[in-house]
Design a protein around this motif. Structure first.
Motif, PDB file in Angstrom:
ATOM      1  N   LEU A  44      29.668  40.015  37.846  1.00 23.65           N
ATOM      2  CA  LEU A  44      29.826  38.614  38.225  1.00 23.65           C
ATOM      3  C   LEU A  44      30.302  37.794  37.035  1.00 23.65           C
ATOM      4  CD1 LEU A  44      29.384  36.175  40.148  1.00 23.65           C
ATOM      5  CD2 LEU A  44      27.013  36.127  39.342  1.00 23.65           C
ATOM      6  N   CYS A  45      29.666  38.019  35.888  1.00 25.69           N
ATOM      7  CA  CYS A  45      30.066  37.298  34.674  1.00 25.69           C
ATOM      8  C   CYS A  45      31.475  37.686  34.252  1.00 25.69           C
ATOM      9  CB  CYS A  45      29.072  37.578  33.548  1.00 25.69           C
ATOM     10  SG  CYS A  45      27.384  37.030  33.883  1.00 25.69           S
ATOM     11  N   SER A  46      31.797  38.977  34.389  1.00 32.40           N
ATOM     12  CA  SER A  46      33.133  39.437  33.997  1.00 32.40           C
ATOM     13  C   SER A  46      34.219  38.746  34.822  1.00 32.40           C
ATOM     14  CB  SER A  46      33.235  40.956  34.166  1.00 32.40           C
ATOM     15  OG  SER A  46      32.291  41.626  33.354  1.00 32.40           O
ATOM     16  N   VAL A  47      33.991  38.637  36.125  1.00 34.80           N
ATOM     17  CA  VAL A  47      34.970  38.002  37.001  1.00 34.80           C
ATOM     18  C   VAL A  47      35.114  36.525  36.658  1.00 34.80           C
ATOM     19  CG1 VAL A  47      35.479  37.360  39.388  1.00 34.80           C
ATOM     20  CG2 VAL A  47      34.644  39.651  38.859  1.00 34.80           C
ATOM     21  N   LEU A  48      34.012  35.846  36.451  1.00 35.29           N
ATOM     22  CA  LEU A  48      34.058  34.419  36.136  1.00 35.29           C
ATOM     23  C   LEU A  48      34.765  34.170  34.802  1.00 35.29           C
ATOM     24  CD1 LEU A  48      30.473  33.283  37.256  1.00 35.29           C
ATOM     25  CD2 LEU A  48      32.637  33.040  38.497  1.00 35.29           C
ATOM     26  N   VAL A  49      34.453  35.024  33.809  1.00 38.91           N
ATOM     27  CA  VAL A  49      35.084  34.860  32.496  1.00 38.91           C
ATOM     28  C   VAL A  49      36.579  35.136  32.580  1.00 38.91           C
ATOM     29  CG1 VAL A  49      35.211  35.810  30.160  1.00 38.91           C
ATOM     30  CG2 VAL A  49      32.985  35.329  31.187  1.00 38.91           C
ATOM     31  N   ALA A  50      36.951  36.237  33.251  1.00 37.99           N
ATOM     32  CA  ALA A  50      38.368  36.586  33.360  1.00 37.99           C
ATOM     33  C   ALA A  50      39.137  35.517  34.139  1.00 37.99           C
ATOM     34  CB  ALA A  50      38.513  37.953  34.031  1.00 37.99           C
ATOM     35  N   ALA A  51      38.545  35.001  35.209  1.00 35.14           N
ATOM     36  CA  ALA A  51      39.217  33.958  35.986  1.00 35.14           C
ATOM     37  C   ALA A  51      39.391  32.689  35.166  1.00 35.14           C
ATOM     38  CB  ALA A  51      38.419  33.659  37.258  1.00 35.14           C
ATOM     39  N   THR A  52      38.408  32.384  34.311  1.00 34.18           N
ATOM     40  CA  THR A  52      38.509  31.203  33.447  1.00 34.18           C
ATOM     41  C   THR A  52      39.610  31.387  32.405  1.00 34.18           C
ATOM     42  OG1 THR A  52      36.158  30.745  33.752  1.00 34.18           O
ATOM     43  CG2 THR A  52      37.254  29.684  31.892  1.00 34.18           C
ATOM     44  N   LYS A  53      39.681  32.576  31.821  1.00 34.36           N
ATOM     45  CA  LYS A  53      40.724  32.845  30.835  1.00 34.36           C
ATOM     46  C   LYS A  53      42.120  32.739  31.450  1.00 34.36           C
ATOM     47  CE  LYS A  53      38.138  35.933  27.727  1.00 34.36           C
ATOM     48  NZ  LYS A  53      38.061  37.307  27.154  1.00 34.36           N
ATOM     49  N   ASN A  54      42.225  33.119  32.709  1.00 31.86           N
ATOM     50  CA  ASN A  54      43.531  33.142  33.381  1.00 31.86           C
ATOM     51  C   ASN A  54      43.771  31.894  34.231  1.00 31.86           C
ATOM     52  OD1 ASN A  54      43.649  35.689  32.291  1.00 31.86           O
ATOM     53  ND2 ASN A  54      43.139  36.739  34.200  1.00 31.86           N
ATOM     54  N   ARG A  55      43.056  30.834  33.949  1.00 30.99           N
ATOM     55  CA  ARG A  55      43.115  29.652  34.822  1.00 30.99           C
ATOM     56  C   ARG A  55      44.515  29.030  34.869  1.00 30.99           C
ATOM     57  NH1 ARG A  55      40.475  28.647  30.210  1.00 30.99           N
ATOM     58  NH2 ARG A  55      41.165  26.912  28.862  1.00 30.99           N
ATOM     59  N   LYS A  56      45.380  29.298  33.864  1.00 32.89           N
ATOM     60  CA  LYS A  56      46.718  28.713  33.846  1.00 32.89           C
ATOM     61  C   LYS A  56      47.763  29.629  34.482  1.00 32.89           C
ATOM     62  CE  LYS A  56      45.914  25.927  29.680  1.00 32.89           C
ATOM     63  NZ  LYS A  56      46.399  25.603  28.317  1.00 32.89           N
TER      64      LYS A  56
END
Length: 597
Positions: free
Chosen positions: A265-277
């Motif tokens: 869950l944390c991995s998905v949230l972190v990766a999605a945040t990094k790729n937000r652009k």
């Protein structure tokens, strides 16, 4: 060794008989005995706190409420450990020993009077009185033992339902019906344990040392039987990725390491945040997923859904930003996730509103339990020549559940199955909805019965009398019976729903979330009473039920339950059941085969 790690080359053919009802029997026995100890503590500890530890009545009640709420909240800890680090069986054993240690500490304190304050005799503890409250060291022993029990029971309650459900293969043609039956009989064993805990193991009938000692002995025997039975009864596990740890030898037992853990869950949230652009591709094939030769590392592949599209950015391997520039993606677990991992995270988010919409039902249950006992103290408690003590009133809904569960399993489900074609008779969310409707009816019936009870007090000029009213306590059984049926539908529906719909790597954590609904309900109940008293000007403030407006309070709870049900319907209609695209499972030789779901 096969690529899945769940089956071993040369594994004997009798492994095909792993799991099933035979393996689930010891799960039923374990839950029944464990819940008997837990419930016996719940109904007896206020007496122990007040009569033997010299805590005030308010402090005693608060301590018990905190203990109950903490025990259910901590199931999240047990579920996380079970899904991420240990097997479910190991979690049950380790946390069972923790609970045993807590019971042992409480037993020692209850047995040796040197570890307790001198008991007060009808005297409120405080300065200048003939007795003193428990000192710091005595309270330290008490709270240490108490919260060891809470921690221990939390681990067992989180891992045990998932361990039992693991014994049935959902992909088998009869697996769905067998899994549903397991949860019904699991609740049945829980109910039997609670009945014995309320009636035969109450500390009110025993000295504290003897009462806690009996629970210590039976809990220790329970653990011994649990370990011994595990050596004779094979426990089925789902196929897993990777290799089994060295401490698990090859043999008749399957070992399971899930492909998704709560940490994902944390991995998905972190990766999605990094790729937000990054721009989300419309074609799902452009997102990262494991296929073909890597397929053995996945238990199941989930189809991409349109909800929570911002999380899809966690699966972007390389794309263009909004300004048209190109970017490439690293392949670390915190930078790139699979579509399946993203969908599992989405699924967990979708399930949370379901659990939140059942919290208020448990708040009503807490109110019903506490106020019904006070109501029973004003009524005729003789039934068929027997006098029922107030603390044993909760046995009424348990007895109704004792008879209702087999009727539901043997009569209702087969009939419903013929009409719906669903192995479980009705879907999980429909079952929860039935329970919520019954809880509304129960609160309305409680309001009507309380109105009748007050009218009897006025009619016989007994408003301020301490004598029992000429009205049988059996009337309270009506509201209890309906709420017992509501609990049967909702609790089992939640456990089955979260187990069936959760990711393979978070089955224990999901069942723990179901228990948390009870914890939140208990915590919310005290707040509801305080708010209602302040807003209403004291509906429940006179300490005299004949003058209080408990019936108004029940009507308020019934109305709020209707609103809660409407909110649940919105959440349930918005929810999308999990759709598995391809299920990767292992045969007994450890080879990967694809099964369309």
């Amino acid at each position: 060794m096969g690529i899945c790690g769940g089956g071993f080359e040369g594994q004997p053919k009798q492994a095909a008989r792993l799991g099933g009802n035979r393996a689930a029997l010891f799960v039923y026995a374990t839950e029944g005995l464990e819940n008997m100890s837990f419930v016996a503590n719940a109904v007896s500890l206020v007496t122990y706190f007040y009569g033997y530890m010299n805590l005030s009545l308010t402090k005693s009640a608060t301590t018990l409420t905190n203990f109950m709420g903490t025990a259910f909240i901590l199931t999240l800890v047990g579920g996380f450990i079970s899904d991420t680090y240990w097997s479910r069986f190991k979690t049950c054993v380790v946390f069972g020993f923790i609970e045993l240690l807590g019971l042992g500490l409480l037993t020692v304190q209850a047995h040796f009077h040197q570890l307790r304050p001198f008991p007060c005799q009808n005297v409120t503890p405080g300065p200048g009185q003939t007795c003193e409250a428990a000192d710091t060291n005595q309270l330290a022993i008490l709270y240490t033992g108490l919260y060891l029990v809470a921690l221990g029971t939390s681990g067992v309650k989180s891992a045990l339902p998932a361990l039992g459900a693991d014994q049935f293969d959902e992909k088998d043609p009869n697996g769905g019906a067998q899994l549903s039956s397991f949860f019904n009989w699991f609740l049945f064993s829980l109910t039997i344990g609670a009945i014995f805990g309320v009636t035969f193991c109450c500390m009110d009938k025993l000295e504290p040392g003897l009462g806690l000692g009996l629970r210590f002995v039976h809990h220790g025997s329970l653990l011994c039987c649990f370990v011994c039975v595990h050596g004779k009864v094979s426990v089925q596990k789902q196929c897993s990725q990777g290799q089994p740890p060295p401490k698990y030898p090859t043999g008749s037992h399957k070992f399971c390491v899930n492909n998704w853990s709560p940490a994902s869950l944390c991995s998905v949230l972190v990766a999605a945040t990094k790729n937000r652009k990054l721009r989300i591709p419309e074609n799902a094939d452009e997102l990262h997923e494991i296929h073909d030769k890597e397929a053995g590392e996945q238990n199941e592949l989930l189809q991409r859904t349109d909800q929570f599209r911002f999380l899809d950015r966690a699966a972007i391997r390389g794309a263009t930003t909004a300004d048209g520039s190109s970017t490439s993606k690293a392949h670390g677990s915190w930078d790139l996730c699979t579509v399946t991992q993203v969908e599992e995270t989405k699924h967990l988010i979708r399930m949370l509103p379901i659990i939140f919409s059942t919290v208020f039902m448990n708040t009503c249950m807490a109110q019903l339990q506490t106020f019904s006992i006070q109501q029973s103290n004003t009524m005729d408690t003789h039934i068929l020549g027997f006098k029922i003590p107030g603390p044993s009133i909760p046995v009424i809904p348990l007895l109704f559940m004792f008879f209702l569960i087999p009727i539901y399993e043997r009569v209702f489900v087969p009939i419903a199955r013929k009409f719906t074609g669903i192995p479980t008779g009705i879907r999980h969310l429909q079952r929860i909805a039935v329970g919520l409707v019954l809880s509304v009816i129960s609160m309305a019936v409680a309001a009507l019965i309380e109105t009748r009870r007050k009218s009897v007090a006025i009619e016989h000029n007994m408003v301020d009398s301490i004598e029992p009213l000429p009205m049988s306590v059996f009337w309270l059984g009506l509201q209890y019976a309906i709420f017992g049926a509501a609990d049967m539908f909702t609790l089992v529906g939640l456990l089955e729903f979260f187990y069936a719909e959760s990711a393979a790597g978070m089955k224990s954590l999901s069942t723990a979330i179901s228990w948390c609904s009870i914890a939140f309900g208990y915590f919310l109940s005290s707040m509801v009473v305080e708010v209602v008293n302040k807003v209403s000007g004291g509906w429940l403030a006179s300490n005299n039920l004949n003058r209080d407006k408990l019936n108004y309070f029940y009507w308020l709870l019934a109305g709020l339950s209707v609103l809660n049900f409407v909110a649940y319907l919105l959440c349930a209609s918005w929810y999308k059941y999990k759709k598995v695209e391809v299920f990767k499972q292992c045969d007994l030789n450890g080879k990967v085969e694809l099964v369309k779901a």
